[in-house]
Design a protein around this motif. Structure first.
Motif, mmCIF file in Angstrom:
data_model
loop_
_atom_site.group_PDB
_atom_site.id
_atom_site.type_symbol
_atom_site.label_atom_id
_atom_site.label_comp_id
_atom_site.label_asym_id
_atom_site.label_seq_id
_atom_site.Cartn_x
_atom_site.Cartn_y
_atom_site.Cartn_z
ATOM 1 N N SER B 40 -10.356 -7.195 -1.120
ATOM 2 C CA SER B 40 -9.002 -7.614 -1.517
ATOM 3 C C SER B 40 -8.317 -6.541 -2.367
ATOM 4 O O SER B 40 -7.104 -6.362 -2.289
ATOM 5 N N GLU B 41 -9.089 -5.782 -3.155
ATOM 6 C CA GLU B 41 -8.476 -4.660 -3.893
ATOM 7 C C GLU B 41 -7.917 -3.628 -2.917
ATOM 8 O O GLU B 41 -6.811 -3.113 -3.101
ATOM 9 N N MET B 43 -6.918 -4.128 0.113
ATOM 10 C CA MET B 43 -5.714 -4.645 0.771
ATOM 11 C C MET B 43 -4.511 -4.594 -0.157
ATOM 12 O O MET B 43 -3.387 -4.345 0.285
ATOM 13 N N ASN B 44 -4.738 -4.815 -1.460
ATOM 14 C CA ASN B 44 -3.630 -4.661 -2.414
ATOM 15 C C ASN B 44 -3.122 -3.223 -2.424
ATOM 16 O O ASN B 44 -1.909 -2.974 -2.454
#
Lengths: 208, 191
Positions: B40-41, B43-44
């Protein structure tokens, strides 16, 4: 031997400071105002290099894009290096590359300093959870665009095998470097080229 | 030595990114996971790189570099990702003008293209599994996130509808902003 002559000529004539500044500043502007990377930049490159500055004609521009697309690295960097070298040699290419990179670098570095604190705000974190779904879509979209250009049965098989391997290896936590896939792809491309060549030779011989 | 590691990693990424922008995402994702960043990091970072100016490759290198080694880290990572391009283009324009006319080079490139398409599609599938089904590896088990699925559906419909209506592709930034608003609505107010 034409290129040797050009190479020497380019080396001999010292680029003026004014030209160097103009190169740097133009590329800086392009780096600052293009969103969405490579392909979005190509349009801006054309309007700046071909229409406004007349640094190259349309044919050379297309040639540059072809080189930028088929050599490793970001298209924007490749184009910047190319145009800089054409106009003002190695120094020009270094300045152009620096120019196109500097805005991104500065902006992202500043964002990265505050990013964690920003994400600690509850609604920002929620917004980014939503955005992650969008990132899935954007990447899928980029992949589908490339997929549409693939026509040969062999290429379709290679692509399908790549997808299958990457997804399975990822789910089962098996490590296999992405670089190997790319090298295998290059090897398959070369092999299929030489096999086709051999087959043609055989055909020619049998018809003789 | 984190700086040398960052430099070499991004030099490698720059060297093996063929086809621009999105082609480097599978490579960066792999290396970023090795550096200990989460899916998720990453993707951020991709979302921020898409919505700020400049080449995605440079943005991603600066971002990952900064997260691992501050300003010096981001500088060496960016230098690393840029240097292979720079050297190769200089070589081509000064000495190897006809490199791309060799049949062998073209054959190798045409073999790489379907692999790159496959890598990008596979990346979107693994990200889908992680975002919508909460599935990283087989040990994680499946936890369906209906909110993510609905947001993904709305983003897809928006992009599809916009293309039909305006006859051109929607800007990724508009989609990112839309999904951000949807994220706030779904994860803050519809808990």
């Amino acid at each position: 031997m034409l290129f040797k002559k050009e190479f020497i000529m380019e080396k001999k004539s010292k680029p003026s400071l004014r030209l160097l500044w103009e190169l740097f500043f133009t590329l800086f502007k392009i780096g600052l105002f293009t969103f969405g990377g490579g392909y979005a930049m190509i349009a801006l490159f054309e309007s700046e290099f071909v229409s406004k500055k007349k640094w190259m004609d349309h044919e050379e521009f297309l040639n540059m894009v072809a080189i930028a697309e088929s050599t490793p690295g970001p298209i924007a960097i490749n184009s910047a290096t190319y145009i800089g070298y054409k106009q003002a040699g190695v120094l020009g290419s270094a300045l152009c590359t620096l120019g196109v990179v500097l805005p991104s670098f500065t902006i992202i570095y500043i964002i990265s300093i505050f990013f964690d604190a920003f994400l600690a705000i509850s609604w920002v974190a929620s917004a980014f959870r939503g955005i992650q779904a969008c990132v899935v879509f954007l990447i899928l979209n980029a992949g589908v665009k490339m997929l549409k250009k693939i026509k040969r049965p062999l290429d379709i098989a290679v692509m399908a095998a790549t997808i299958l391997c990457v997804v399975l290896f990822s789910v089962f936590a098996i490590k296999f470097s992405t670089i190997f896939y790319i090298l295998i792809g290059a090897a398959i491309g070369l092999a299929s080229y030489f096999i086709a060549k051999l087959k043609n030779k055989e055909k020619e011989e049998s018809t003789k | 030595m984190i700086y040398l590691e960052l430099f070499l990693t991004f030099f490698k990424i720059g060297l093996f990114t063929i086809g621009g922008g999105y082609a480097m995402i599978p490579l960066v994702r792999e290396e970023a996971l090795n550096f200990g960043l989460t899916e998720s990091e990453i993707m951020n970072f991709i979302a921020v790189s898409e919505s700020t100016p400049g080449p995605i490759a440079v943005n991603m290198a600066t971002f990952v570099g900064s997260s691992q080694g501050g300003i010096l880290g981001s500088a060496v990572a960016t230098l690393g990702v840029v240097l292979p391009s720079f050297i190769i283009i200089l070589l081509i324009s000064a000495l190897l003008k006809n490199l791309l006319k060799y049949a062998g080079v073209n054959a190798a490139l045409s073999g790489v293209r379907p692999v790159v398409a496959g890598l990008i599609l596979a990346t979107s599938i693994t990200m889908f599994l992680s975002v919508v089904l909460g599935l990283g590896t087989i040990d994680d088990g499946v936890s369906f996130d209906w909110r993510a699925a609905v947001i993904l559906g709305i983003v897809w419909a928006t992009s599809f509808g916009y293309k039909k209506w305006k006859k051109k592709a929607v800007s990724p930034i508009l989609l990112i902003v839309t999904s951000g608003v949807l994220g706030v609505v779904f994860y803050e107010f519809l808990k």
